[in-house]
Design an enzyme around this catalytic site. Structure first.
Site, PDB file in Angstrom:
ATOM      1  CD  GLU A   1      -2.647   1.238   2.592  1.00 27.72           C
ATOM      2  OE1 GLU A   1      -3.704   1.884   2.610  1.00 27.72           O
ATOM      3  OE2 GLU A   1      -2.208   0.629   3.598  1.00 27.72           O
TER       4      GLU A   1
ATOM      5  CE  LYS B   1      -7.242   1.684   3.471  1.00 24.26           C
ATOM      6  NZ  LYS B   1      -5.996   2.224   4.062  1.00 24.26           N
TER       7      LYS B   1
ATOM      8  CB  CYS C   1      -4.759  -1.318   3.949  1.00 27.63           C
ATOM      9  SG  CYS C   1      -3.874  -1.246   5.542  1.00 27.63           S
TER      10      CYS C   1
END
Length: 385
Positions: free
Chosen positions: A119, A196, A233
């Site tokens: 990330e 995300k 994540c």
């Protein structure tokens, strides 16, 4: 010794155990002992000279009569930043580019077909500071930015699909910032991007200072080497997030991350592996390494003293398989490349065996979740009077 980070679970087990006892502990912890993949001497030499770790494993499926094996080599790449965060932005980024090129070169020598970086790989994980400048200067176009252009050349050179998680500056829409993964084809063109879906507000990980939740959904990219999704994540803490990539056809779901030991390490080895089991697919957890210190102190909103770093990124990247097994991890402290050869036929074989997808009752959950999302929802609880 105080201040020295623990290197990793597998090394500790191998020091303490041997023979059948080690085999049984490995079986119970990891499902089975996954055979090593032979790494070419040239790649091993490159890793030794440049001081990074390279490991390889191979995951087999049963032989089928009507389908040939669908073997793909996945490279999970973890690394620390190279220069201190006080250096000029352009110099920090260039140094990381040069380091990552070494890691990708080694992955290519080992035959990797798909590589995924961690990330926000182009920068320190500065979101903890909640400062705008200079950190937002790392943001760039997903389509034409320096990271994309840099990796396009490597992807074409090595016939390798590369997943590039960056801080995106959306130049087409008011220059807002997103946490984005760019998918670059093995021919060197941008296939698309994923963003995300879940933004943490946990201590130093209060990332909504910089970007908000994606509006792109759960795109899956059909590449030359299989269908892939990217669960960035914090999304790994949401089982439904993994499920939606799988429902859209992902055979491999990557989880590029940046997470520190004091916060999430007990969860790390469980979540991606559980997702692989529940969704009949391969999952790849990738975490950066090192401790990153920033010029100005910041607080975590927890009453403790201000600090300039927020802990050790513990690496430990690994691949989990639909049959419940998983590879050993990369180091907790070193840059590394994990190359895993998988047979994608295993996804359907496990799906047929366990039938989780067949029995999952989406219509039931869909109705219940729709109701639960309403502001006047009342939980279905039957009380004893």
């Amino acid at each position: 010794m105080a201040g020295v980070e623990f290197e990793g679970l597998e090394g500790a087990l191998e020091k303490a155990l041997s023979g059948r006892e080690l085999d049984e502990v490995t079986r119970i912890l990891y499902g089975k002992r996954i055979p090593a993949l032979e790494i070419p001497a040239k790649a091993l030499d490159a890793a030794e000279k440049a001081s990074f770790e390279i490991k390889g494993f191979t995951v087999e499926a049963q032989r089928e009569q009507l389908r040939a094996p669908r073997k793909v080599r996945i490279a999970a790449i973890q690394n620390a930043i190279v220069l201190p965060t006080t250096y000029p932005i352009a110099e920090q980024r260039h140094a990381i580019f040069m380091r990552v090129e070494q890691l990708i070169d080694a992955a290519a020598i080992a035959g990797a077909n798909i590589a995924c970086l961690q990330e926000a790989w182009t920068m320190p994980f500065a979101f903890c500071t909640r400062e705008r400048l200079p950190w937002t200067e790392f943001a760039e176009s997903a389509e034409t930015g320096p990271a994309t252009q840099f990796l396009q050349k490597l992807a074409a050179k090595y016939n390798m699909v590369i997943i590039s998680p960056i801080l995106e500056r959306d130049e087409a829409k008011d220059e807002v910032i997103w946490n984005t993964a760019v998918v670059i084809s093995n021919k060197g063109h941008v296939i698309g991007k994923s963003r995300k879906n879940h933004i943490p507000r946990v201590g130093d990980f209060n990332e909504s200072t910089y970007y908000m939740e994606s509006q792109l959904g759960h795109p899956v990219f059909e590449t030359a080497f299989g269908k892939i999704g990217i669960n960035i994540c914090y999304g790994r803490h949401h089982p439904q997030n993994w499920m939606m990539y799988a429902l859209n056809g992902a055979e491999i779901i990557f989880n590029p991350s940046a997470t520190v030991g004091g916060l999430s390490e007990p969860l790390w080895g469980i979540e991606a592996r559980n997702a692989a089991i529940a969704n009949h697919c391969f999952t790849v957890g990738i975490n950066r390494v090192g401790t990153e210190s920033f010029p100005n102190e910041f607080t975590s909103g927890n009453g403790l003293a201000a600090h300039k770093d927020f802990g050790h990124f513990y690496g430990s990247s690994y691949v989990a398989c639909p049959d419940g097994s998983r590879t050993p991890s990369l180091s907790r402290t070193k840059d590394g490349v994990l190359v895993t050869e998988v047979d994608l036929n295993l996804c359907r074989q496990v799906k047929d065996h366990w039938g989780f997808r067949m029995t999952q009752r989406l219509e039931l959950y869909g109705k219940s979740i729709t109701e639960a999302a309403k502001p006047d929802y009342k939980p279905q609880v039957i009380r004893d009077h």
